[in-house]
Structures are given as structure tokens and as C-alpha cells.
Design a protein around this motif. Structure first.
Motif, PDB file in Angstrom:
ATOM      1  N   MET A 143       0.748  -1.225  -0.063  1.00 36.33           N
ATOM      2  CA  MET A 143       0.069  -0.136   0.039  1.00 36.33           C
ATOM      3  C   MET A 143       1.054   1.273   0.022  1.00 36.33           C
ATOM      4  O   MET A 143       0.626   2.271  -0.653  1.00 36.33           O
ATOM      5  N   MET A 144       2.039   1.271   0.789  1.00 38.73           N
ATOM      6  CA  MET A 144       2.839   2.482   1.060  1.00 38.73           C
ATOM      7  C   MET A 144       3.614   2.434  -0.574  1.00 38.73           C
ATOM      8  O   MET A 144       3.732   3.545  -0.841  1.00 38.73           O
ATOM      9  N   ILE A 145       4.153   1.577  -1.047  1.00 37.43           N
ATOM     10  CA  ILE A 145       4.962   1.697  -2.230  1.00 37.43           C
ATOM     11  C   ILE A 145       3.948   2.411  -3.345  1.00 37.43           C
ATOM     12  O   ILE A 145       4.341   3.083  -4.096  1.00 37.43           O
ATOM     13  N   ALA A 146       2.676   1.827  -3.360  1.00 39.03           N
ATOM     14  CA  ALA A 146       1.665   2.411  -4.120  1.00 39.03           C
ATOM     15  C   ALA A 146       1.126   3.976  -3.989  1.00 39.03           C
ATOM     16  O   ALA A 146       0.984   4.879  -5.001  1.00 39.03           O
ATOM     17  N   ASN A 147       0.868   4.281  -2.564  1.00 38.46           N
ATOM     18  CA  ASN A 147       0.378   5.496  -2.293  1.00 38.46           C
ATOM     19  C   ASN A 147       1.304   6.466  -1.842  1.00 38.46           C
ATOM     20  O   ASN A 147       1.075   7.536  -2.045  1.00 38.46           O
ATOM     21  N   VAL A 148       2.631   6.273  -1.413  1.00 37.46           N
ATOM     22  CA  VAL A 148       3.374   7.468  -1.052  1.00 37.46           C
ATOM     23  C   VAL A 148       3.672   8.207  -2.465  1.00 37.46           C
ATOM     24  O   VAL A 148       3.736   9.350  -2.106  1.00 37.46           O
ATOM     25  N   PRO A 149       4.149   7.362  -3.404  1.00 37.01           N
ATOM     26  CA  PRO A 149       4.520   8.098  -4.812  1.00 37.01           C
ATOM     27  C   PRO A 149       3.157   9.175  -4.906  1.00 37.01           C
ATOM     28  O   PRO A 149       3.286   9.951  -5.681  1.00 37.01           O
ATOM     29  N   ALA A 150       1.665   8.458  -4.911  1.00 34.65           N
ATOM     30  CA  ALA A 150       0.681   9.244  -5.388  1.00 34.65           C
ATOM     31  C   ALA A 150       0.576  10.587  -4.481  1.00 34.65           C
ATOM     32  O   ALA A 150       0.007  11.852  -5.153  1.00 34.65           O
ATOM     33  N   VAL A 151       1.047  10.342  -3.228  1.00 35.54           N
ATOM     34  CA  VAL A 151       0.889  11.854  -2.474  1.00 35.54           C
ATOM     35  C   VAL A 151       2.044  12.603  -2.594  1.00 35.54           C
ATOM     36  O   VAL A 151       1.768  13.814  -2.844  1.00 35.54           O
ATOM     37  N   LEU A 152       3.285  12.283  -2.983  1.00 38.39           N
ATOM     38  CA  LEU A 152       4.433  13.119  -3.176  1.00 38.39           C
ATOM     39  C   LEU A 152       4.333  13.548  -4.651  1.00 38.39           C
ATOM     40  O   LEU A 152       4.515  14.929  -4.907  1.00 38.39           O
ATOM     41  N   LEU A 153       3.760  12.928  -5.828  1.00 40.46           N
ATOM     42  CA  LEU A 153       4.185  13.531  -7.077  1.00 40.46           C
ATOM     43  C   LEU A 153       2.655  13.958  -7.503  1.00 40.46           C
ATOM     44  O   LEU A 153       2.419  14.320  -8.820  1.00 40.46           O
ATOM     45  N   GLY A 154       1.421  13.469  -6.747  1.00 42.01           N
ATOM     46  CA  GLY A 154       0.097  13.913  -7.235  1.00 42.01           C
ATOM     47  C   GLY A 154      -0.365  13.568  -8.657  1.00 42.01           C
ATOM     48  O   GLY A 154       0.060  12.732  -9.209  1.00 42.01           O
ATOM     49  N   GLY A 155      -0.856  14.661  -9.054  1.00 43.94           N
ATOM     50  CA  GLY A 155      -1.262  14.538 -10.488  1.00 43.94           C
ATOM     51  C   GLY A 155      -0.300  14.202 -11.679  1.00 43.94           C
ATOM     52  O   GLY A 155      -0.801  13.830 -12.846  1.00 43.94           O
ATOM     53  N   ARG A 156       1.013  14.546 -11.190  1.00 49.84           N
ATOM     54  CA  ARG A 156       1.992  14.294 -12.493  1.00 49.84           C
ATOM     55  C   ARG A 156       2.287  12.914 -12.645  1.00 49.84           C
ATOM     56  O   ARG A 156       2.554  12.665 -13.747  1.00 49.84           O
ATOM     57  N   LEU A 157       1.795  12.055 -11.795  1.00 54.16           N
ATOM     58  CA  LEU A 157       2.079  10.685 -11.899  1.00 54.16           C
ATOM     59  C   LEU A 157       0.979   9.882 -12.394  1.00 54.16           C
ATOM     60  O   LEU A 157       1.169   9.063 -13.103  1.00 54.16           O
ATOM     61  N   ALA A 158      -0.157  10.448 -12.119  1.00 58.55           N
ATOM     62  CA  ALA A 158      -1.765   9.871 -12.175  1.00 58.55           C
ATOM     63  C   ALA A 158      -1.782   9.487 -13.663  1.00 58.55           C
ATOM     64  O   ALA A 158      -2.232   8.237 -14.375  1.00 58.55           O
ATOM     65  N   HIS A 159      -1.467  10.395 -14.756  1.00 59.37           N
ATOM     66  CA  HIS A 159      -1.908  10.085 -16.047  1.00 59.37           C
ATOM     67  C   HIS A 159      -0.570   9.292 -16.912  1.00 59.37           C
ATOM     68  O   HIS A 159      -0.811   8.913 -18.017  1.00 59.37           O
ATOM     69  N   ARG A 160       0.403   8.972 -16.358  1.00 61.16           N
ATOM     70  CA  ARG A 160       1.585   8.564 -17.037  1.00 61.16           C
ATOM     71  C   ARG A 160       1.587   7.104 -16.729  1.00 61.16           C
ATOM     72  O   ARG A 160       2.500   6.255 -17.082  1.00 61.16           O
TER      73      ARG A 160
END
Length: 191
Positions: A143-160
Motif C-alpha cells: 500500500m505504501m509503495i503505491a500510495n506514497v508516490p501518489a501523495v508526493l507526485l500527485g497529478g503528475r504521476l496519475a496520467h503516466r
């Protein structure tokens, strides 16, 4: 160690594009304070997956090994199919803003994770491996591997992120675990 690594990998892959990862993106965009969000995710996941792991360990005491093997094998195959269905996020899951960032994240993540595929996977993995701590630590790490980058990188990561590909890989792993369980791969574990 196998229980930890498999639990980590499966949950990390299954969490990509999951509603709780979408919740992490939304909380990060709304609050812009990653530390309390990450801590809220960690505590909520430990509590939620701890309960799920305990349920999985308890289930093993209720069933005969042969019955448990079939239940787990079919559950993993069901998880494979479920992983291929895209999650939809309910905006109401993030509407607790007056509770503080940590508390909002803790409550929202705990509630969003109830009955979610990663929680169900934790139950099945704990029952499969008879390794409560390793499974809960692994699913929490995933869960942390998947969600920490989501928190730190926000929308920049979601679409890639190739969400369909990642879900396909996770579904494949669940399916292989299911077939292996049905074929008796867990016999050394008493299944």
C-alpha cells in the motif's frame, strides 16, 4: 519471507488505480502536506490490514485443509477477475476536511479500504501463508509503495501510469496463485 514478498508485490500492483490511490491523489492536491497524509495512510492500513490478517488467520482454524484450499484457490481467481474491473472513486470519501489532515486521511483511508480488493487479498494471503505478521507487513508495504508516490507526485504521476497493464499483471499473479492453490501448491502449508 515469501509471504512478505508476495503480499507486498500483489498489493502494490493491485493498488495502482485503486480507489484508495485515487483518494491519495485527491488528499495530496487538497492539503499539500504529504507527511500527515502518508502517516494517516500508514496507520489506517496497519489497522485495516491487521484486522483482515487476523480474520484470515481465524478462518484457517474453522475449515478443514482441503476445504480451505478450494476456498482460497477460488478466492484468488475471483481477485484476479476483480482486479481487472476499474475502481470508481466516491468524492464523499474525501469530505472530512474539518477533522485535520492526519485524522481525515486516517478515517477516509480506513473506510475506503473496507471490503476493497487489497483488504480481501490480505484475508486470503493470511489464510494461505499462515504468517500473520509477514502478510500484514507485506500488504502494508505494498500500500505504501503505491500510495506514497501518489501523495508526493500527485497529478503528475496519475496520467503516466499504464493502469490497465499493471492491473493485468496483478490479475495474472492472483490467477496463478489461485491455480497453484487449487492444484495443491500449499500442501506444505497444511492446505
Amino acid at each position: 519471507m515469501e509471504a512478505f514478498l508476495i503480499s507486498t508485490g500483489i498489493v502494490a500492483l493491485a493498488e495502482i488505480g485503486d480507489k484508495t490511490q485515487l483518494l491519495a491523489f485527491i488528499l495530496a492536491a487538497k492539503f499539500r502536506k504529504p507527511v500527515p497524509i502518508i502517516l494517516g495512510i500508514l496507520v489506517a492500513t496497519l489497522f485495516n490490514h491487521g484486522l483482515a490478517g487476523a480474520l484470515g488467520a481465524w478462518i484457517t482454524s474453522l475449515m478443514q485443509p482441503q476445504t480451505l484450499r478450494w476456498v482460497l484457490g477460488l478466492s484468488f481467481i475471483g481477485m484476479a477477475a476483480w482486479t481487472l474491473i476499474p475502481d470508481k472513486f466516491d468524492v464523499d470519501d474525501a469530505k472530512l476536511a474539518h477533522a485535520g489532515i492526519f485524522t481525515t486521511t486516517l478515517i477516509a483511508f480506513f473506510l475506503a479500504e473496507m471490503g476493497d480488493k487489497t483488504q480481501v487479498a490480505t484475508v486470503a494471503l493470511a489464510a494461505q501463508y499462515h504468517a500473520f505478521l509477514a502478510v500484514v507487513a507485506g500488504t502494508t508495504a505494498g500500500m505504501m509503495i503505491a500510495n506514497v508516490p501518489a501523495v508526493l507526485l500527485g497529478g503528475r504521476l496519475a496520467h503516466r501510469m499504464p493502469v490497465k497493464l499493471v492491473h493485468g499483471i496483478a490479475a495474472g499473479i492472483f490467477a496463478v496463485l489461485g491455480v497453484m492453490t487449487l492444484l495443491g501448491a500449499g500442501k506444505s502449508l497444511g492446505l
